[in-house]
Structure formats: structure tokens, C-alpha cells
Write a protein that holds these residues in place. Structure first.
Motif, PDB file in Angstrom:
ATOM      1  N   GLN A  40       0.797  -1.200   0.016  1.00  0.00           N
ATOM      2  CA  GLN A  40      -0.061   0.084   0.073  1.00  0.00           C
ATOM      3  C   GLN A  40       0.976   1.263   0.082  1.00  0.00           C
ATOM      4  OE1 GLN A  40      -2.815   0.206   3.434  1.00  0.00           O
ATOM      5  NE2 GLN A  40      -3.932   1.768   1.915  1.00  0.00           N
ATOM      6  N   LYS A  45      -3.727   3.774  -3.023  1.00  0.00           N
ATOM      7  CA  LYS A  45      -3.329   3.131  -4.165  1.00  0.00           C
ATOM      8  C   LYS A  45      -2.892   1.708  -3.418  1.00  0.00           C
ATOM      9  CE  LYS A  45      -0.486   4.633  -7.191  1.00  0.00           C
ATOM     10  NZ  LYS A  45       0.536   5.046  -7.978  1.00  0.00           N
ATOM     11  N   THR A  46      -3.233   0.683  -3.998  1.00  0.00           N
ATOM     12  CA  THR A  46      -2.738  -0.715  -3.490  1.00  0.00           C
ATOM     13  C   THR A  46      -1.981  -1.510  -4.548  1.00  0.00           C
ATOM     14  OG1 THR A  46      -4.577  -0.705  -1.960  1.00  0.00           O
ATOM     15  CG2 THR A  46      -3.600  -3.002  -2.671  1.00  0.00           C
ATOM     16  N   GLU A  47      -1.022  -2.213  -4.470  1.00  0.00           N
ATOM     17  CA  GLU A  47      -0.267  -2.845  -5.447  1.00  0.00           C
ATOM     18  C   GLU A  47      -0.334  -4.216  -4.952  1.00  0.00           C
ATOM     19  OE1 GLU A  47       3.749  -1.377  -6.184  1.00  0.00           O
ATOM     20  OE2 GLU A  47       2.985   0.624  -6.645  1.00  0.00           O
ATOM     21  N   THR A  49       1.439  -8.337  -6.085  1.00  0.00           N
ATOM     22  CA  THR A  49       2.532  -8.927  -6.827  1.00  0.00           C
ATOM     23  C   THR A  49       2.077 -10.296  -6.466  1.00  0.00           C
ATOM     24  OG1 THR A  49       4.013  -6.916  -6.462  1.00  0.00           O
ATOM     25  CG2 THR A  49       4.873  -9.200  -6.919  1.00  0.00           C
ATOM     26  N   HIS A 135       2.027  -8.000 -11.482  1.00  0.00           N
ATOM     27  CA  HIS A 135       2.060  -6.954 -11.008  1.00  0.00           C
ATOM     28  C   HIS A 135       0.812  -6.237 -11.432  1.00  0.00           C
ATOM     29  CE1 HIS A 135       3.536  -3.778  -8.335  1.00  0.00           C
ATOM     30  NE2 HIS A 135       3.356  -2.935  -9.355  1.00  0.00           N
ATOM     31  N   VAL A 137      -1.716  -2.730 -10.179  1.00  0.00           N
ATOM     32  CA  VAL A 137      -1.890  -1.599  -9.550  1.00  0.00           C
ATOM     33  C   VAL A 137      -3.281  -1.244  -9.529  1.00  0.00           C
ATOM     34  CG1 VAL A 137      -1.106   0.777  -9.236  1.00  0.00           C
ATOM     35  CG2 VAL A 137       0.429  -0.831 -10.040  1.00  0.00           C
ATOM     36  N   GLU A 139      -6.175   1.785  -8.019  1.00  0.00           N
ATOM     37  CA  GLU A 139      -6.149   3.185  -7.373  1.00  0.00           C
ATOM     38  C   GLU A 139      -7.380   3.715  -7.050  1.00  0.00           C
ATOM     39  OE1 GLU A 139      -3.183   6.794  -8.196  1.00  0.00           O
ATOM     40  OE2 GLU A 139      -4.634   6.371  -9.721  1.00  0.00           O
TER      41      GLU A 139
END
Length: 409
Positions: A40, A45-47, A49, A135, A137, A139
């Protein structure tokens, strides 16, 4: 652009890059837990993986009601990791994953509000240290922006037209041919159903369905199953499969859990869209919500004209369904098997809505009951229940066929 895909990027990556060794491919990639995490970078936003053992084609998209991120893979084994290790972080709510259809797996994350799918890319080669990873992303965005961008992605791998089965017109059985029965083991794959003490409803009912199919086949019936392995099948596809098979009867099999812990014993559910029983309503909501949480897009499925036609068809089918419930419950009780204090109930389960195929949902027992769990794990009890259901179906079919012959005279 409404969605993000990885069309040929994976195939290019498989060819390898300069100075990097292309990974050896097998039929199934693995999610590697030690390389998978949720970050985070900011409150908005959060990513995500996801470390993979090899590159795989994938597609990522958003769906609404409830808001959720869906990622399809061809194909990933998630057994090494647990969803609870990644859920409820950043913009993510509950997560589920597993097999979705033959050759495909699915990752679904509920979202705690409208988001934008900023990017979804599969990193391979030197970019990720030679180990592939997906990956993603996300938002935070507005509801209007989310609505404009959400929707299932189109993919040549996924969306190629499937041949439509066009068998003979379904006619009511009259005893002149073997009875055709569609068995429908509930849940499966990404949707395990109730889970208690390390056991899942999906696996338990599949085990019972295989035994029941064998018993019905020995009794001279033609039997098919909506799923033969631990794989997800959307609710509407289960009914479609019954029609394609030309089924005279559809029996769905479940072993649910109720939080209140009061339910015990086998229960038969018949279609009733106005059912008021609180437990039945909760079970129906859970079954339908399982499709949503597995990432099925139900938008645009309402059809008022079709609804009227189905109501007309049920005028003929529903009395047959009522008799089915009476005969099956009598057969189960006659075998000395425990039933719920209300053995036959009405419910608005999606798999009971076929207007022209008599259908019943059998809760073999409730996994929330310690007594029922013991029965479900007992091979002798399962054999007795299978024999009782076979006997009940045979008696129902004989009376139903006799009525059909009279109506034709």
C-alpha cells in the motif's frame, strides 16, 4: 479502454530475452507464496504482486455489485498460499481463488469501494530477476469512473464461441426409455462452499455424487454430472447442462453450514420464489452470492418475457416437483435415515429454477452439525443415503411415467 489484457506479451516472454534463460513450461504454473504480497504505497493506491513459477496468459478486469477485481489465469495452482494472508489490505477486502473452468484458474478480490485498474502486467526475464510475477496496481476512483471502466474483458483464449448443443426437443418421460438424471454436486473450484475442520462441502458432495451416479446407473438410469472434478461451474451453466443432456430430473447435492447451528438431518428443497423460511433464505443468498464472489457477471440477465414463459411451464412441472419431494422424503425416512424436523421446504435456489425439468436440492446434512459431519464422512451412511435416493427416484419415475401416458390418451 475498459479492461487490461496480456495478449501476446506472455508468448514473447516465453521466447526468452537476451541473457535470460526461458523457464521450462509445464501444464500448470504455481503461485509462490514467498514472492507474493500486497503493498500500500498510499491510502489511495494498492499494489498486488503474485509470484509465479512460470509465465501464463492472463486477463484482469473489474466487476460491480459488489465491486471486485477478477484475474483469470491459464492455469495457476494456488495450493501453496492462503487467501487470508493477502486479504483486507489496502483497497482489498475478502479474497478467494481456485479452479474456475477447465484449463483456467481465477483470483477474485472484493474491493472496499470503486477503484481504477491502473495496470496489470506480467514481468519476466531480467525485469523481475528471471522469475515471473504478475503486478497489478489499483487506485481509488469515483463511482462514475469505476462504472465506465468495469466489465469482463474479451479474450480470444477465453471467449471463442462454443458449439451450442442442439439435441432433440425435451419431452416428458413416459417409461419407454431410461430415465435421464442430472446430478449437480454443489460449489467446486474457486467456491469450496462450507468449510469445517479442514473439509470442504465441494469435495464431500462430489464424493457422494460419484457414489450416487454409480448406484443410479446400476438401476438402469442414464446419469450425467454438472461437474466431475473439483472445478467451478456457474449456476446458470448447471441448468444449461441439464437441458443439453435432456434430463428428466435434476438433483443438486449440498451439505451447507448454518451459523445458528440448529440445522440437523437431511433436507429437501423445492422451488418456491416466495419462500419465507429464514434459514432457506440465507442458504439461497449464500449460493447465489457464491457466483458473484467467484467473479460471474450477472448484468443483463433479466428478461420479463422469458419470466412469463417460465411461469407457464411451471404450471405443469411444479405438481410433479411436489410429488418428487414427497416420494424422496418418504424413501429417506423409510430407510431409517435422519431428516430435518421440516424435511421438505421451499427455497429460491438458482439451480431449482428450470421451468421444464423437475428439480430438487438435497442438503445431505449440515457441516455445522457435529452429528451430520460424522454421517457425511461415514461410507456406510453414504451408501444407505444413495440407495434411498435411488429407490425414491425409481418410485417417482414410475408414477410420473404413468401420469404422462394417461395425459397422452
Amino acid at each position: 479502454m475498459r479492461h487490461l489484457l496480456s495478449p501476446l506479451a506472455v508468448l514473447i516472454a516465453l521466447a526468452g530475452s537476451v541473457g535470460a534463460q526461458a523457464p521450462e513450461l509445464s501444464a500448470l504454473a504455481r503461485l509462490e507464496a514467498d514472492r507474493s504480497f500486497v503493498a500500500q504505497p498510499s491510502a489511495s493506491k494498492t499494489e498486488i504482486t503474485l509470484g509465479l513459477s512460470q509465465p501464463v496468459p492472463f486477463r484482469a478486469f473489474l466487476l460491480d455489485d459488489p465491486p471486485r477485481l477478477v484475474v483469470d489465469f491459464r492455469e495457476v495452482d494456488f495450493a501453496e498460499a492462503k487467501p487470508e494472508d493477502y486479504e483486507r489490505r489496502g483497497l482489498l477486502g475478502d479474497i478467494r481463488w481456485g479452479r474456475f473452468r477447465a484449463g483456467w484458474s481465477r483470483f477474485v478480490a472484493e474491493l472496499n469501494g470503486p477503484v481504477k485498474l491502473v495496470s496489470a502486467e506480467e514481468r519476466t526475464g531480467t525485469e523481475s530477476g528471471s522469475l515471473p510475477e504478475l503486478h497489478i496496481v489499483l487506485e481509488r476512483t469515483t463511482a462514475t469512473e469505476f462504472e465506465a471502466r468495469q466489465g469482463a474483458a474479451q479474450s480470444a483464449l477465453w471467449d471463442l464461441p462454443q458449439p451450442a448443443p442442439t439435441g432433440a426437443l425435451l419431452t416428458r418421460q413416459d417409461g419407454t426409455r431410461p430415465l435421464r438424471v442430472m446430478l449437480d454436486p454443489g460449489h467446486g473450484g474457486i467456491d469450496p462452499g462450507a468449510e469445517v475442520e479442514g473439509y470442504s462441502e465441494a469435495v464431500l458432495v462430489l464424493t457422494f455424487a460419484r457414489m450416487l451416479k454409480e448406484a443410479m446407473t446400476r438401476a438402469g438410469m442414464e446419469v450425467a454430472m454438472t461437474r466431475k472434478e473439483d472445478i467451478f461451474v456457474p449456476l446458470e451453466e448447471r441448468i444449461t447442462a441439464a437441458h443439453a443432456f435432456g434430463a428428466d430430473l435434476m438433483i443438486s447435492l449440498h451439505a451447507d453450514a448454518l451459523a445458528e447451528g440448529e440445522a440437523m438431518g437431511a433436507t429437501l428443497y423445492l422451488f418456491d420464489e416466495a419462500a419465507s423460511d429464514e434459514a432457506a433464505r440465507k442458504l439461497a443468498e449464500r449460493h447465489d452470492r457464491s457466483d458473484l464472489l467467484a467473479g460471474v457477471d450477472l448484468e443483463g440477465h433479466d428478461d420479463a418475457v422469458a419470466g412469463v414463459l417460465m411461469d407457464l411451464a411451471r404450471l405443469e412441472t411444479q405438481p410433479r416437483v411436489v410429488r418428487l419431494g414427497q416420494v424422496l422424503s418418504g424413501a429417506i425416512k423409510g430407510a431409517g435415515l435422519r431428516m430435518h424436523r421440516h424435511p421438505v421446504q421451499g427455497a429460491d435456489f438458482a439451480v431449482l429454477r428450470s421451468p421444464d425439468i423437475p428439480s430438487a436440492l438435497v442438503e445431505l446434512g449440515f457441516m455445522s452439525s457435529e452429528v451430520d459431519r460424522a454421517r457425511l464422512h461415514d461410507p456406510e451412511w453414504r451408501a444407505e443415503m444413495a440407495a434411498a435416493l435411488v429407490a425414491g427416484v425409481q418410485r417417482w419415475a414410475e408414477a410420473d411415467a404413468a401420469e404422462a401416458r394417461l395425459l397422452r390418451q
